[in-house]
Write a protein that holds these residues in place. Structure first.
Motif, short mmCIF file in Angstrom:
data_model
loop_
_atom_site.label_atom_id
_atom_site.label_comp_id
_atom_site.label_asym_id
_atom_site.label_seq_id
_atom_site.Cartn_x
_atom_site.Cartn_y
_atom_site.Cartn_z
N GLY A 58 0.80 -1.21 0.00
CA GLY A 58 0.00 0.00 0.00
C GLY A 58 0.84 1.26 0.00
N LEU A 59 2.12 1.16 0.35
CA LEU A 59 3.02 2.31 0.32
C LEU A 59 4.01 2.18 -0.83
CD1 LEU A 59 3.76 2.61 4.13
CD2 LEU A 59 2.20 4.01 2.77
N ALA A 60 4.68 1.04 -0.92
CA ALA A 60 5.66 0.81 -1.98
C ALA A 60 5.03 0.13 -3.19
CB ALA A 60 6.81 -0.03 -1.44
N CYS A 61 3.73 -0.11 -3.12
CA CYS A 61 3.01 -0.73 -4.23
C CYS A 61 1.52 -0.46 -4.04
CB CYS A 61 3.26 -2.24 -4.28
SG CYS A 61 2.47 -3.16 -2.94
N VAL A 62 0.78 -0.77 -5.06
CA VAL A 62 -0.68 -0.79 -4.96
C VAL A 62 -1.03 -2.21 -4.50
CG1 VAL A 62 -2.85 -0.63 -6.23
CG2 VAL A 62 -0.93 0.88 -6.82
N ALA A 63 -1.78 -2.34 -3.44
CA ALA A 63 -2.16 -3.66 -2.93
C ALA A 63 -3.65 -3.88 -3.19
CB ALA A 63 -1.86 -3.76 -1.44
N VAL A 64 -3.95 -5.03 -3.78
CA VAL A 64 -5.35 -5.38 -4.04
C VAL A 64 -5.60 -6.80 -3.54
CG1 VAL A 64 -5.61 -3.83 -6.02
CG2 VAL A 64 -4.87 -6.16 -6.39
N ALA A 65 -6.84 -7.04 -3.19
CA ALA A 65 -7.25 -8.36 -2.72
C ALA A 65 -8.55 -8.74 -3.41
CB ALA A 65 -7.43 -8.36 -1.21
N THR A 66 -8.66 -9.99 -3.75
CA THR A 66 -9.86 -10.48 -4.43
C THR A 66 -11.00 -10.65 -3.43
OG1 THR A 66 -9.21 -12.77 -4.09
CG2 THR A 66 -8.49 -11.71 -6.16
N VAL A 67 -12.18 -10.84 -3.97
CA VAL A 67 -13.38 -11.03 -3.15
C VAL A 67 -13.21 -12.23 -2.23
CG1 VAL A 67 -15.84 -11.63 -3.24
CG2 VAL A 67 -14.90 -9.92 -4.81
N GLY A 68 -12.66 -13.31 -2.76
CA GLY A 68 -12.48 -14.51 -1.95
C GLY A 68 -11.56 -14.27 -0.77
N PHE A 69 -10.43 -13.62 -1.00
CA PHE A 69 -9.52 -13.32 0.10
C PHE A 69 -10.19 -12.40 1.11
CE2 PHE A 69 -6.29 -10.70 2.18
CZ PHE A 69 -5.57 -11.69 2.82
N ARG A 70 -10.92 -11.40 0.62
CA ARG A 70 -11.58 -10.46 1.53
C ARG A 70 -12.67 -11.14 2.36
NH1 ARG A 70 -11.83 -7.10 -3.16
NH2 ARG A 70 -14.08 -7.17 -2.98
N SER A 71 -13.13 -12.32 1.92
CA SER A 71 -14.18 -13.02 2.67
C SER A 71 -13.62 -13.80 3.87
CB SER A 71 -14.96 -13.97 1.76
OG SER A 71 -14.15 -15.08 1.40
N LEU A 72 -12.29 -13.92 3.96
CA LEU A 72 -11.68 -14.59 5.11
C LEU A 72 -11.89 -13.74 6.37
CD1 LEU A 72 -8.24 -15.73 3.60
CD2 LEU A 72 -10.30 -17.12 3.92
N SER A 73 -11.73 -14.36 7.52
CA SER A 73 -11.87 -13.62 8.77
C SER A 73 -10.76 -12.57 8.88
CB SER A 73 -11.77 -14.57 9.96
OG SER A 73 -10.43 -15.02 10.12
N GLU A 74 -10.98 -11.54 9.67
CA GLU A 74 -9.97 -10.50 9.86
C GLU A 74 -8.68 -11.11 10.39
OE1 GLU A 74 -9.99 -7.32 8.88
OE2 GLU A 74 -11.93 -7.77 7.99
N GLU A 75 -8.80 -12.05 11.29
CA GLU A 75 -7.62 -12.72 11.86
C GLU A 75 -6.83 -13.46 10.77
OE1 GLU A 75 -6.56 -16.28 15.01
OE2 GLU A 75 -8.45 -15.20 15.25
N ASP A 76 -7.54 -14.18 9.91
CA ASP A 76 -6.88 -14.91 8.83
C ASP A 76 -6.23 -13.95 7.84
OD1 ASP A 76 -7.45 -17.43 9.84
OD2 ASP A 76 -9.22 -17.71 8.57
N LYS A 77 -6.93 -12.90 7.45
CA LYS A 77 -6.36 -11.93 6.51
C LYS A 77 -5.11 -11.29 7.09
CE LYS A 77 -10.26 -9.76 5.95
NZ LYS A 77 -11.35 -8.86 5.51
N SER A 78 -5.15 -10.94 8.36
CA SER A 78 -4.00 -10.33 9.01
C SER A 78 -2.80 -11.27 9.02
CB SER A 78 -4.37 -9.91 10.44
OG SER A 78 -3.26 -9.34 11.08
N ARG A 79 -3.04 -12.52 9.36
CA ARG A 79 -1.94 -13.50 9.41
C ARG A 79 -1.36 -13.74 8.02
NH1 ARG A 79 2.54 -15.14 11.05
NH2 ARG A 79 2.88 -17.38 11.10
#
Length: 127
Positions: free
Chosen positions: A24-45
Motif C-alpha cells: 500500500g506504500l511501496a506498491c498498490v495492494a489489491v485483494a480479491t473477493v475470496g480473500f476479503r471473505s476470510l476472517s480479519e484474523e486470517d487476513k491479518s496472518r
C-alpha cells in the motif's frame, strides 16, 4: 554492493521485497473477493506471511525476482509458507510491474521511476 553492480533480477527482487514489506506504500495492494471473505484474523496472518515471505524456490521463483508465493492453511487452522500434505486453503500472492499510469506492463521493472508495482492477494481457487 551498489545498485549499479546488482543484476537486473536482483534489482527487481529488491523492489519486489520492498513492495511486499510496505504493502500500500511501496506498491498498490489489491485483494480479491475470496480473500476479503476470510476472517480479519486470517487476513491479518496471511498479510504478515506475505510481508515476511522467504520460501522462494526454483519452482515458485524461476527468474529470481521474488514476485510470487503461496500461503497455506493446514488442517489444524494454522497459516504457513510450508505446503502441508492436504492444505485446507491456499492463498496466492503475485507482484506485477506496470507503467506509472497502470495502463501497460512496465518497460523496465528494475527502474522504480518508470514502474508501479501491484501486489494481488487471492485464494488459489479464484485463479
Amino acid at each position: 554492493m551498489t545498485a549499479d553492480t546488482l543484476s537486473r533480477s536482483e534489482r527487481i527482487a529488491r523492489l519486489n521485497d520492498r513492495a511486499r514489506q510496505a504493502m500500500g506504500l511501496a506498491c498498490v495492494a489489491v485483494a480479491t473477493v475470496g480473500f476479503r471473505s476470510l476472517s480479519e484474523e486470517d487476513k491479518s496472518r496471511v498479510r504478515e506471511l506475505v510481508e515476511t515471505f522467504d520460501a522462494f524456490t526454483q519452482d515458485n521463483d524461476p527468474y529470481g525476482e521474488r514476485d510470487f508465493g503461496a500461503i497455506y492453511l493446514d488442517g489444524e487452522g494454522r497459516w504457513t509458507t510450508t505446503r502441508p500434505a492436504q492444505p485446507a486453503e491456499t492463498v496466492f500472492w503475485k507482484i506485477d510491474a506496470y507503467d506509472r499510469d497502470l495502463q501497460f506492463g512496465s518497460d523496465d521493472p528494475a527502474n522504480p521511476s518508470v514502474t508501479r508495482r501491484v501486489l494481488t492477494i487471492m485464494l488459489a481457487s479464484e485463479y
